[in-house]
Design an enzyme around this catalytic site. Structure first.
Site, PDB file in Angstrom:
ATOM      1  N   ARG A 184       5.192  -5.473   1.974  1.00  0.00           N
ATOM      2  CA  ARG A 184       6.140  -6.448   2.546  1.00  0.00           C
ATOM      3  C   ARG A 184       5.384  -7.820   3.045  1.00  0.00           C
ATOM      4  NH1 ARG A 184       8.262  -1.584   3.807  1.00  0.00           N
ATOM      5  NH2 ARG A 184       7.027  -1.241   5.781  1.00  0.00           N
ATOM      6  N   GLU A 240      -2.244   8.474  10.782  1.00  0.00           N
ATOM      7  CA  GLU A 240      -1.729   9.405  11.575  1.00  0.00           C
ATOM      8  C   GLU A 240      -2.476  10.776  11.085  1.00  0.00           C
ATOM      9  OE1 GLU A 240       2.144   9.595  12.504  1.00  0.00           O
ATOM     10  OE2 GLU A 240       1.826  11.070  14.146  1.00  0.00           O
TER      11      GLU A 240
HETATM   12  P1  AMP Z   1      -0.165  -0.256  11.287  1.00  0.00           P
HETATM   13  O1  AMP Z   1      -1.411  -0.062  10.295  1.00  0.00           O
HETATM   14  O2  AMP Z   1       0.035   1.092  12.282  1.00  0.00           O
HETATM   15  O3  AMP Z   1      -0.332  -1.453  12.265  1.00  0.00           O
HETATM   16  O4  AMP Z   1       1.109  -0.302  10.516  1.00  0.00           O
HETATM   17  C1  AMP Z   1       1.447  -1.383   9.983  1.00  0.00           C
HETATM   18  C2  AMP Z   1       1.934  -1.191   8.490  1.00  0.00           C
HETATM   19  O5  AMP Z   1       2.562   0.064   8.479  1.00  0.00           O
HETATM   20  C3  AMP Z   1       2.596  -2.450   8.169  1.00  0.00           C
HETATM   21  O6  AMP Z   1       2.313  -2.883   6.611  1.00  0.00           O
HETATM   22  C4  AMP Z   1       4.230  -1.851   8.196  1.00  0.00           C
HETATM   23  O7  AMP Z   1       4.789  -2.521   7.134  1.00  0.00           O
HETATM   24  C5  AMP Z   1       4.289  -0.498   8.334  1.00  0.00           C
HETATM   25  N1  AMP Z   1       4.884  -0.005   9.245  1.00  0.00           N
HETATM   26  C6  AMP Z   1       4.263   0.848  10.536  1.00  0.00           C
HETATM   27  N2  AMP Z   1       5.254   1.136  11.372  1.00  0.00           N
HETATM   28  C7  AMP Z   1       6.260   0.735  10.805  1.00  0.00           C
HETATM   29  C8  AMP Z   1       7.731   0.693  11.319  1.00  0.00           C
HETATM   30  N3  AMP Z   1       8.166   1.183  12.629  1.00  0.00           N
HETATM   31  N4  AMP Z   1       8.483   0.062  10.811  1.00  0.00           N
HETATM   32  C9  AMP Z   1       8.381  -0.479   9.302  1.00  0.00           C
HETATM   33  N5  AMP Z   1       7.345  -0.618   8.943  1.00  0.00           N
HETATM   34  C10 AMP Z   1       6.289  -0.085   9.441  1.00  0.00           C
END
Ligand code: AMP
Length: 175
Positions: free
Chosen positions: A58, A95
């Site tokens: 995205r 996770e």
């Molecule tokens: P993080 O590495 O935990 O910051 O996760 C970010 C990535 O995971 C991004 O590329 C987001 O598109 C996706 N992502 C994580 N959590 C969500 C959520 N609640 N809704 C949509 N996309 C998410």
């Protein structure tokens, strides 16, 4: 803010407890999509950005039009095994388990000023790994920009603790 209303929330996707923030409803709305691209383009127009880096997938949808509007090139950061030429790779923790992101070694030159873009920051693990790839190429990260921040997951603070500047447009409470 009308942007927040255009983002659809899908509870328990892709697994129980996750509130998935879906930007497909934002980008199908021409005013909403244009607002986000214009907001980023205005903010960075005077910051001497050399390249925009977008995170699969995205981050490509948002990052590529911003790069085009700034008149600079776009560089994709992709999941392992998707890029055809020589890459730098960075492992990051999920996770459960690990994942890898990659960038072409010749995508960014030393000292180039980089804007990193993704749709959303949650824990910040993906963005931190992407920043590590930019550093491996010798690029200088000007700012990390996201449409959505989930502040309770701490990603923005995590990047800021590494002296990275972070800009987000909307926030949602919870996971
Ligand atoms: P993080 O590495 O935990 O910051 O996760 C970010 C990535 O995971 C991004 O590329 C987001 O598109 C996706 N992502 C994580 N959590 C969500 C959520 N609640 N809704 C949509 N996309 C998410």
């Amino acid at each position: 803010m009308f942007i927040k209303d255009l983002i659809r929330t899908i509870p328990d996707y892709p697994k129980p407890g996750i509130m998935f923030r879906d930007i497909t409803t934002l980008i199908k709305d021409p005013k909403g999509f244009n607002y986000v691209i214009t907001e980023f383009s205005r903010r960075y127009s005077d910051m001497k950005i050399d390249k925009v880096v977008g995170i699969e997938s995205r981050g490509f949808i948002i990052g590529a039009p911003v790069a085009n509007s700034l008149g600079v090139g776009f560089v994709p950061v992709r999941k392992r095994g998707k890029l055809p030429a020589k890459t730098h790779s960075c492992e990051y923790q999920l996770e459960y388990g690990f994942d890898h992101v990659e960038v072409h070694v010749d995508a960014i030159s030393t000292k180039e000023r980089i804007l990193l873009i993704d749709d959303l920051i949650a824990t910040g693990g993906t963005a931190e790994a992407a920043c590590s790839l930019i550093n491996q190429c010798g690029g200088e990260i000007v700012e990390c920009a996201f449409v959505i921040d989930l502040p309770e997951l701490g990603g923005k603070k995590r990047l800021e603790s590494k002296c990275l500047s972070v800009f987000t447009i909307v926030e949602f409470a919870g996971h």
